[in-house]
Design a protein around this motif. Structure first.
Motif, mmCIF file in Angstrom:
data_model
loop_
_atom_site.group_PDB
_atom_site.id
_atom_site.type_symbol
_atom_site.label_atom_id
_atom_site.label_comp_id
_atom_site.label_asym_id
_atom_site.label_seq_id
_atom_site.Cartn_x
_atom_site.Cartn_y
_atom_site.Cartn_z
ATOM 1 N N TRP A 6 -13.981 5.271 13.748
ATOM 2 C CA TRP A 6 -15.399 4.957 13.601
ATOM 3 C C TRP A 6 -15.767 3.863 14.601
ATOM 4 O O TRP A 6 -14.896 3.183 15.125
ATOM 5 N N VAL A 27 -14.078 -4.843 12.768
ATOM 6 C CA VAL A 27 -13.829 -3.785 11.782
ATOM 7 C C VAL A 27 -14.433 -2.473 12.283
ATOM 8 O O VAL A 27 -15.325 -2.484 13.131
ATOM 9 N N HIS A 28 -13.972 -1.377 11.713
ATOM 10 C CA HIS A 28 -14.583 -0.077 11.970
ATOM 11 C C HIS A 28 -15.539 0.253 10.834
ATOM 12 O O HIS A 28 -15.240 -0.026 9.676
ATOM 13 N N GLU A 33 -24.420 -1.558 6.952
ATOM 14 C CA GLU A 33 -24.076 -1.954 5.584
ATOM 15 C C GLU A 33 -22.571 -1.827 5.348
ATOM 16 O O GLU A 33 -21.932 -2.697 4.774
ATOM 17 N N GLN A 37 -19.697 -4.670 4.463
ATOM 18 C CA GLN A 37 -18.773 -4.566 3.334
ATOM 19 C C GLN A 37 -17.324 -4.649 3.791
ATOM 20 O O GLN A 37 -16.510 -5.339 3.186
ATOM 21 N N ASN A 38 -17.013 -3.934 4.879
ATOM 22 C CA ASN A 38 -15.646 -3.989 5.380
ATOM 23 C C ASN A 38 -15.294 -5.382 5.884
ATOM 24 O O ASN A 38 -14.189 -5.872 5.666
ATOM 25 N N ARG A 40 -16.550 -8.138 4.821
ATOM 26 C CA ARG A 40 -16.384 -8.969 3.631
ATOM 27 C C ARG A 40 -14.975 -8.802 3.072
ATOM 28 O O ARG A 40 -14.318 -9.769 2.686
ATOM 29 N N ASP A 41 -14.490 -7.576 3.055
ATOM 30 C CA ASP A 41 -13.166 -7.341 2.477
ATOM 31 C C ASP A 41 -12.037 -7.824 3.376
ATOM 32 O O ASP A 41 -11.012 -8.266 2.895
ATOM 33 N N VAL A 42 -12.250 -7.726 4.682
ATOM 34 C CA VAL A 42 -11.159 -8.082 5.588
ATOM 35 C C VAL A 42 -11.190 -9.568 5.946
ATOM 36 O O VAL A 42 -10.149 -10.203 6.039
ATOM 37 N N ARG A 45 -12.654 -12.972 2.248
ATOM 38 C CA ARG A 45 -12.072 -13.222 0.935
ATOM 39 C C ARG A 45 -11.736 -14.687 0.712
ATOM 40 O O ARG A 45 -11.504 -15.102 -0.409
ATOM 41 N N ILE B 32 -9.110 5.085 5.717
ATOM 42 C CA ILE B 32 -9.134 4.276 6.943
ATOM 43 C C ILE B 32 -8.708 2.871 6.517
ATOM 44 O O ILE B 32 -8.883 2.495 5.358
ATOM 45 N N GLU B 34 -9.763 -0.167 6.803
ATOM 46 C CA GLU B 34 -10.725 -1.051 6.147
ATOM 47 C C GLU B 34 -10.973 -0.629 4.697
ATOM 48 O O GLU B 34 -11.131 -1.457 3.814
ATOM 49 N N ILE B 37 -8.099 -1.519 2.403
ATOM 50 C CA ILE B 37 -8.166 -2.932 1.996
ATOM 51 C C ILE B 37 -9.235 -3.128 0.928
ATOM 52 O O ILE B 37 -9.041 -3.846 -0.052
ATOM 53 N N ALA B 38 -10.377 -2.457 1.118
ATOM 54 C CA ALA B 38 -11.479 -2.603 0.152
ATOM 55 C C ALA B 38 -11.043 -2.129 -1.236
ATOM 56 O O ALA B 38 -11.282 -2.804 -2.237
ATOM 57 N N ASN B 41 -8.650 -4.552 -2.795
ATOM 58 C CA ASN B 41 -9.348 -5.751 -3.270
ATOM 59 C C ASN B 41 -10.029 -5.502 -4.610
ATOM 60 O O ASN B 41 -9.983 -6.343 -5.508
ATOM 61 N N ASP B 45 -9.328 -7.279 -8.178
ATOM 62 C CA ASP B 45 -10.381 -7.879 -9.017
ATOM 63 C C ASP B 45 -10.232 -7.406 -10.462
ATOM 64 O O ASP B 45 -10.300 -8.205 -11.405
ATOM 65 N N TYR B 134 -20.378 -6.245 -6.714
ATOM 66 C CA TYR B 134 -19.910 -5.767 -5.414
ATOM 67 C C TYR B 134 -19.264 -4.387 -5.541
ATOM 68 O O TYR B 134 -19.483 -3.518 -4.691
ATOM 69 N N ARG B 137 -21.923 -1.809 -5.604
ATOM 70 C CA ARG B 137 -22.563 -1.652 -4.298
ATOM 71 C C ARG B 137 -21.668 -0.843 -3.354
ATOM 72 O O ARG B 137 -22.133 0.048 -2.638
ATOM 73 N N HIS B 138 -20.388 -1.156 -3.391
ATOM 74 C CA HIS B 138 -19.424 -0.456 -2.543
ATOM 75 C C HIS B 138 -19.389 1.042 -2.876
ATOM 76 O O HIS B 138 -19.451 1.883 -1.983
ATOM 77 N N ASP B 141 -22.767 2.948 -2.104
ATOM 78 C CA ASP B 141 -22.906 3.181 -0.678
ATOM 79 C C ASP B 141 -22.092 4.408 -0.251
ATOM 80 O O ASP B 141 -22.553 5.249 0.518
ATOM 81 N N TRP B 142 -20.890 4.512 -0.807
ATOM 82 C CA TRP B 142 -20.027 5.641 -0.462
ATOM 83 C C TRP B 142 -20.558 6.956 -1.018
ATOM 84 O O TRP B 142 -20.468 8.002 -0.365
ATOM 85 N N LYS B 145 -23.096 8.344 1.127
ATOM 86 C CA LYS B 145 -22.502 8.895 2.360
ATOM 87 C C LYS B 145 -21.848 10.242 2.101
ATOM 88 O O LYS B 145 -21.953 11.165 2.910
#
Lengths: 94, 250
Positions: A6, A27-28, A33, A37-38, A40-42, A45, B32, B34, B37-38, B41, B45, B134, B137-138, B141-142, B145
């Motif tokens: 991406w 980030v990719h 938006e 978000q990515n 924020r996560d990478v 934290r 992917i 990112e 990792i999301a 995380n 939580d 959060y 929201r995450h 958003d997905w 998509k």
């Protein structure tokens, strides 16, 4: 970079009020938006006040060949440095 | 012992622990880096919230069981999570739709619990509320998509929504435990969250060009320990280290 990735975004993080946003990494993501978000996560934290993401393609950067003409400190041109000028009497020196 | 409060805390904690563990199964398998990792995380939580709630449950019970004891040494029949949390992770669409459905409920629940008369519970809820906002929201958003993406992603997202729908009713079941805790100003009557939850999920589903399934038969049983076969397998994996080496520290 191949087509399977991406688009890339550069991430800038501000950690304290009034502090500058510094470059944290990249980030990719497919849209702003998701880039936030990515990011924020990478990179967010450990606590952040504010975050910017910028499409990497929108950044115009110098190339290594520019280093000389762009950034030469011009030590031979002494008048470019503030120390060249005398401080007038009566001005408090810090 | 305050049996109502103990039972109530276990429900909320087990939802988080089981869903968090399911989500952790994506670690290293995300679509992917990112997103990998999301998801990890969000999983952390949820497990962190479970940790606090189980710790509180252990102290309410007063029988010397700490959060590890409650997490690793209870059998499937003693778990009180809703069934939706224990279903296998499925494909990415299934995982994401489940996260939205549960996070949307969690937001409403913790928003109310943040005003609980029990200050220890309200403190945990206030912290968790920020996290689940959060998460919602995450996943929202997905879903947009996926639903509004390719033909395949749309089809998979709709299938996930259809498959999951019959597990959503249980999230809003209420009982004597909840009603007694409501009277004491401590807990929330889950059925009072249903209308707002539905409106929030419907809003995302519509933006994603998906269709909200019709309410049909609803699966339930988790709150009384009647689980699907999947929970036992999941717990076997989750609990094996703690059970093989009781009291081990690292």
């Amino acid at each position: 970079m191949t087509d399977s990735q991406w688009p890339l975004w550069e991430v800038f993080v501000q950690e304290e009020q009034g502090a500058p946003h510094f470059h944290a990494g990249s980030v990719h993501a497919v849209d702003p938006e998701q880039a936030l978000q990515n990011a924020r996560d990478v990179y967010g934290r450990r606590g952040a006040l504010s975050m910017w993401v910028v499409p990497s393609v929108n950044i115009t950067a110098t190339v290594p060949a520019d280093t000389g003409p762009f950034f030469d400190p011009a030590n031979d041109k002494v008048y470019r440095h503030p120390q060249f000028y005398r401080t007038p009497r009566g001005v408090k020196v810090f | 012992m305050d049996a109502d409060l103990f039972a109530y805390l276990l429900r909320i904690a087990d939802d988080r622990l089981v869903l968090g563990h399911r989500l952790s199964e994506w670690c290293g398998h995300g679509p992917i880096l990112e997103e990998d990792i999301a998801l990890a995380n969000i999983s952390l939580d949820l497990v962190g919230q479970a940790n606090h709630l189980l710790q509180l449950a252990g102290s309410v019970e007063g029988a010397g069981r700490d959060q590890d004891r409650l997490a690793y040494f209870r059998e499937a029949v003693e778990y009180r999570n809703a069934l939706i949390c224990e279903l296998p992770r499925g494909d990415f669409a299934f995982t994401i739709v489940r996260q939205l459905v549960v996070a949307a409920r969690d937001m409403l629940l913790f928003d109310r619990l943040a005003h609980s008369a029990r200050s220890d519970l309200s403190g945990i809820a206030a912290k968790a509320l920020k996290e689940v906002r959060y998460h919602a929201r995450h996943s929202a958003d997905w879903i947009v998509k996926l639903g509004d993406g390719t033909e395949e992603s749309h089809r998979r997202a709709q299938r996930a929504l259809d498959d999951l729908w019959r597990y959503t009713g249980e999230l809003f079941d209420t009982d004597g435990v909840e009603r007694r805790l409501v009277e004491r100003g401590i807990g929330v009557d889950s059925s009072t969250l249903a209308a707002e939850w539905r409106a929030q999920v419907a809003e995302v589903v519509e933006r994603a060009t998906l269709k909200l399934p019709a309410d049909g038969y609803m699966m339930r049983g988790g709150r009384v320990g009647r689980h699907t076969e999947h929970l036992g397998h999941m717990l076997a994996e989750m609990q094996i280290v703690a059970r093989s080496f009781p009291g081990a520290k690292w």
